[in-house]
Design a protein around this motif. Structure first.
Motif, PDB file in Angstrom:
ATOM      1  N   MET A 313      32.764  65.689  39.221  1.00  0.00           N
ATOM      2  CA  MET A 313      33.499  64.685  39.979  1.00  0.00           C
ATOM      3  C   MET A 313      34.898  65.184  40.323  1.00  0.00           C
ATOM      4  SD  MET A 313      31.630  62.029  40.652  1.00  0.00           S
ATOM      5  CE  MET A 313      32.687  60.615  40.956  1.00  0.00           C
ATOM      6  N   ALA A 314      35.505  65.921  39.422  1.00  0.00           N
ATOM      7  CA  ALA A 314      36.848  66.456  39.675  1.00  0.00           C
ATOM      8  C   ALA A 314      36.837  67.453  40.829  1.00  0.00           C
ATOM      9  CB  ALA A 314      37.385  67.116  38.407  1.00  0.00           C
ATOM     10  N   VAL A 315      35.839  68.325  40.849  1.00  0.00           N
ATOM     11  CA  VAL A 315      35.730  69.310  41.933  1.00  0.00           C
ATOM     12  C   VAL A 315      35.459  68.619  43.263  1.00  0.00           C
ATOM     13  CG1 VAL A 315      34.341  71.232  42.822  1.00  0.00           C
ATOM     14  CG2 VAL A 315      35.017  71.188  40.413  1.00  0.00           C
ATOM     15  N   LEU A 316      34.528  67.673  43.260  1.00  0.00           N
ATOM     16  CA  LEU A 316      34.226  66.941  44.487  1.00  0.00           C
ATOM     17  C   LEU A 316      35.456  66.190  44.994  1.00  0.00           C
ATOM     18  CD1 LEU A 316      30.679  65.534  43.629  1.00  0.00           C
ATOM     19  CD2 LEU A 316      31.209  67.304  45.315  1.00  0.00           C
ATOM     20  N   ALA A 317      36.226  65.616  44.084  1.00  0.00           N
ATOM     21  CA  ALA A 317      37.422  64.862  44.485  1.00  0.00           C
ATOM     22  C   ALA A 317      38.355  65.719  45.325  1.00  0.00           C
ATOM     23  CB  ALA A 317      38.153  64.347  43.244  1.00  0.00           C
ATOM     24  N   GLN A 318      38.573  66.960  44.893  1.00  0.00           N
ATOM     25  CA  GLN A 318      39.507  67.824  45.615  1.00  0.00           C
ATOM     26  C   GLN A 318      38.888  68.439  46.864  1.00  0.00           C
ATOM     27  OE1 GLN A 318      42.255  70.353  43.519  1.00  0.00           O
ATOM     28  NE2 GLN A 318      41.762  69.438  41.547  1.00  0.00           N
ATOM     29  N   MET A 319      37.670  68.913  46.763  1.00  0.00           N
ATOM     30  CA  MET A 319      37.064  69.597  47.909  1.00  0.00           C
ATOM     31  C   MET A 319      36.672  68.643  49.032  1.00  0.00           C
ATOM     32  SD  MET A 319      37.409  72.746  47.286  1.00  0.00           S
ATOM     33  CE  MET A 319      36.420  73.483  48.586  1.00  0.00           C
ATOM     34  N   LEU A 320      36.349  67.395  48.697  1.00  0.00           N
ATOM     35  CA  LEU A 320      36.031  66.417  49.734  1.00  0.00           C
ATOM     36  C   LEU A 320      37.286  65.733  50.269  1.00  0.00           C
ATOM     37  CD1 LEU A 320      32.745  64.726  48.450  1.00  0.00           C
ATOM     38  CD2 LEU A 320      33.091  66.921  49.592  1.00  0.00           C
ATOM     39  N   GLY A 321      38.428  66.047  49.660  1.00  0.00           N
ATOM     40  CA  GLY A 321      39.688  65.487  50.119  1.00  0.00           C
ATOM     41  C   GLY A 321      40.360  66.312  51.206  1.00  0.00           C
ATOM     42  N   ILE A 322      39.761  67.434  51.594  1.00  0.00           N
ATOM     43  CA  ILE A 322      40.342  68.283  52.637  1.00  0.00           C
ATOM     44  C   ILE A 322      40.337  67.553  53.966  1.00  0.00           C
ATOM     45  CG2 ILE A 322      39.980  70.392  53.987  1.00  0.00           C
ATOM     46  CD1 ILE A 322      38.917  71.693  51.398  1.00  0.00           C
ATOM     47  N   ASN A 323      41.481  67.551  54.651  1.00  0.00           N
ATOM     48  CA  ASN A 323      41.608  66.930  55.972  1.00  0.00           C
ATOM     49  C   ASN A 323      41.441  68.025  57.026  1.00  0.00           C
ATOM     50  OD1 ASN A 323      42.339  65.695  58.370  1.00  0.00           O
ATOM     51  ND2 ASN A 323      44.119  64.660  57.522  1.00  0.00           N
ATOM     52  N   TYR A 324      40.319  68.008  57.716  1.00  0.00           N
ATOM     53  CA  TYR A 324      40.000  69.075  58.661  1.00  0.00           C
ATOM     54  C   TYR A 324      40.801  68.976  59.956  1.00  0.00           C
ATOM     55  CZ  TYR A 324      36.356  70.516  55.504  1.00  0.00           C
ATOM     56  OH  TYR A 324      35.691  70.976  54.392  1.00  0.00           O
ATOM     57  N   ASN A 325      41.645  67.963  60.067  1.00  0.00           N
ATOM     58  CA  ASN A 325      42.528  67.862  61.234  1.00  0.00           C
ATOM     59  C   ASN A 325      43.906  68.457  60.965  1.00  0.00           C
ATOM     60  OD1 ASN A 325      40.737  66.430  63.029  1.00  0.00           O
ATOM     61  ND2 ASN A 325      41.016  64.640  61.716  1.00  0.00           N
ATOM     62  N   GLU A 326      44.128  68.952  59.753  1.00  0.00           N
ATOM     63  CA  GLU A 326      45.419  69.521  59.400  1.00  0.00           C
ATOM     64  C   GLU A 326      45.390  71.045  59.489  1.00  0.00           C
ATOM     65  OE1 GLU A 326      46.535  68.129  55.558  1.00  0.00           O
ATOM     66  OE2 GLU A 326      47.021  66.115  56.261  1.00  0.00           O
ATOM     67  N   GLU A 327      46.527  71.627  59.768  1.00  0.00           N
ATOM     68  CA  GLU A 327      46.637  73.081  59.907  1.00  0.00           C
ATOM     69  C   GLU A 327      46.460  73.761  58.546  1.00  0.00           C
ATOM     70  OE1 GLU A 327      49.532  76.436  61.993  1.00  0.00           O
ATOM     71  OE2 GLU A 327      50.301  74.415  61.611  1.00  0.00           O
ATOM     72  N   LYS A 328      45.650  74.822  58.531  1.00  0.00           N
ATOM     73  CA  LYS A 328      45.402  75.629  57.334  1.00  0.00           C
ATOM     74  C   LYS A 328      45.023  74.766  56.125  1.00  0.00           C
ATOM     75  CE  LYS A 328      46.438  79.376  59.573  1.00  0.00           C
ATOM     76  NZ  LYS A 328      45.355  80.283  60.023  1.00  0.00           N
ATOM     77  N   ALA A 329      44.194  73.763  56.348  1.00  0.00           N
ATOM     78  CA  ALA A 329      43.824  72.831  55.278  1.00  0.00           C
ATOM     79  C   ALA A 329      42.673  73.342  54.422  1.00  0.00           C
ATOM     80  CB  ALA A 329      43.450  71.478  55.877  1.00  0.00           C
TER      81      ALA A 329
END
Length: 500
Positions: A313-329
């Motif tokens: 759950m900890a890994v999913l929390a961070q990796m699914l939190g990436i905003n693909y509309n942000e630069e170098k996200a």
């Protein structure tokens, strides 16, 4: 006499022609940021409410008991930096469940207290009975109201009436059959015929002439429960992309069932082992070996030496939190710092064994660093977690962009249409260059002056119009496209040779 007088006046045109103006709707992207932990027990009923969504760990405490697995999973998700906003907890049932009905909003308590001879009819397990003589005048809250009804229902003393339960939750009456399984059911409420006392079935009282009815059933195993959780998520307009399991499923055959279920979907499944055999090079029976043999890019296997934590759950929390509309996200999962997840003490030999089997693990590295390693999903073929998540988000974005182009109704199967098609595709491609997912790649080219060529981040190729067949045109199929992309390979190691 009129204030304004100008003789003949024209009638408005909208007497005959009514024109309303609305904005055209566009397709939106499916949210691929929600993760769920599937738990073996909990506070939920087995219908559409078997899954609940949360934005913080505090709200979980209202539903889940102290020490529950639900609280633990929520703790390890919600404590992560840069995490996805929403997560879910769902319940997988293992025993036969009763049918129940949830009725509409109740009136005020005073309205119910005024009833001294209430009546309604109800069918439980297909058998209808009249409930009469209900006196709520001495009830001091809605729990008392529910108890009054339950006593009268159970007084029928047969079938599903005998052990039926009646509760009030969120100002709605819920009646549950006293039996379980497929034959267990509860109907809407009706009026007693001939009329007896005060009919309380309607909206002025119990509001029971319509209801959300859920049939009883007998669970068929974890796979069937996962199907039902997925269906329940759709009922709430949500899509579950990340999946994790209750620690009680760890190192059991159910994890393999889960793995096969996940890999057939657009999803990521985290599979955590607490079995020390994972660090044994001679073991071939631990879950990591079994799951890696599936060769799936959608399964993320981890090892931890403590059952009380949910690193998945900890890994999913961070990796699914990436905003693909942000630069170098976009980033790799290696080097994540999993807040609140203890590091696993390992020798180099043990780590090399885990790595060879495809396990990921939270480690203490160097003097003061915490490193999640390696962020891999599959050893053969090699797939990293960031690659799988990135491509799923890219495919969703591309699908929506092209669907909205089709929705204009003006995409011609001609040169102009091809330009529009390529522009739509490359708009998404450029976004994924911007967010760091795609990048140019240098390849050796011995026959060039530089000795190499720069391969662009993406190449979009449309099938030639002149090769489009008559039947393809008749079916109104647009010319197909092929997009070759170069995923950014994020560095995991650095080697330096120092000569003195």
């Amino acid at each position: 006499m009129a204030i304004i007088e100008c003789g003949a006046k024209n009638l408005p045109r909208d007497l005959d022609v009514a024109v309303s103006v609305t904005r055209r709707t566009f397709e939106t992207e499916t949210d691929l940021s929600i993760a769920v932990c599937v738990l073996q027990d909990g506070p939920f009923r087995h219908g559409a409410e078997r899954i609940a969504y949360y934005t913080d760990a505090t709200s979980v405490n209202d539903d889940w008991a102290v020490g529950s697995e639900g609280r633990k999973a929520a703790r390890d998700f919600a404590s992560q930096p840069g995490r996805a906003k929403t997560f879910a907890l769902a319940q997988a049932f293992t025993t036969a469940q009763p049918g129940y009905a949830k009725y509409g909003a109740l009136p005020t308590l005073a309205t119910m207290q005024a009833v001294t001879d209430g009546s309604f009819t109800i069918a439980i397990d297909g058998v209808s009975n009249n409930i009469t003589g209900l006196d709520f005048s001495g009830d001091t809250d809605f729990d008392d109201v529910a108890a009054t009804i339950q006593t009268a229902v159970r007084a029928i003393a047969s079938g599903g009436f005998t052990n039926a339960t009646v509760v009030v939750e969120s100002s709605r009456l819920i009646v549950t059959s006293g039996t379980t399984g497929a034959a267990s059911s509860v109907s809407v409420l009706g009026s007693v015929d001939p009329s007896t006392g005060t009919d309380i079935s309607g909206e002025s009282f119990l509001n029971g002439t319509t209801a959300t009815r859920t049939a009883g059933y007998t669970p068929s195993g974890l796979e069937g429960e996962l199907d039902l959780i997925e269906e329940a998520a759709r009922c709430s307009g949500k899509f579950i992309y990340g999946w994790d399991l209750d620690e009680r499923y760890r190192d059991t055959a159910d994890q393999v069932t889960f793995a096969n279920w996940v890999r057939a979907r657009t999803a990521i499944g985290t599979i955590i082992s607490n079995n020390a055999l994972a660090t044994d090079a001679g073991s071939t029976s631990d879950v990591g070996v079994t799951v890696q043999a599936l060769g799936s890019s959608r399964l993320h296997v981890g090892y931890h030496d403590q059952e009380a934590y949910y690193p998945g759950m900890a890994v999913l929390a961070q990796m699914l939190g990436i905003n693909y509309n942000e630069e170098k996200a976009v980033r790799t999962a290696k080097f994540l710092e999993l807040e609140g997840i203890p590091t696993v003490p390992l020798s180099v030999t043990q780590w090399n064994t885990l790595k060879s089997k495809g396990y990921n693990v939270n480690t203490a590295t160097g003097n003061a660093s915490r490193v999640y390693r390696e962020g891999i999903n599959s050893n053969t073929p090699i797939w990293y977690l960031d690659q799988r998540i990135t491509l799923d988000n890219y495919a969703e974005k591309l699908s929506v962009e092209l669907f909205n182009l089709l929705k204009t109704g003006k995409l011609g199967i001609n040169a102009e249409g091809q330009t529009q098609e390529q522009d739509a595709i490359d708009t998404v491609n450029e976004l994924y260059v911007f967010n760091g997912a795609f990048s140019a790649r240098r390849q050796a080219a011995p026959n060039t002056r530089e000795g190499y060529v720069e391969v662009p981040p993406y190449q979009t190729t449309l099938a030639p119009l002149e090769l489009h067949t008559t039947s393809e045109r008749a079916e109104r199929n647009m010319t197909p496209a092929v997009v070759n992309v170069n995923l950014t390979d994020f560095a995991h190691t650095i080697s330096v040779s120092v000569r003195a």
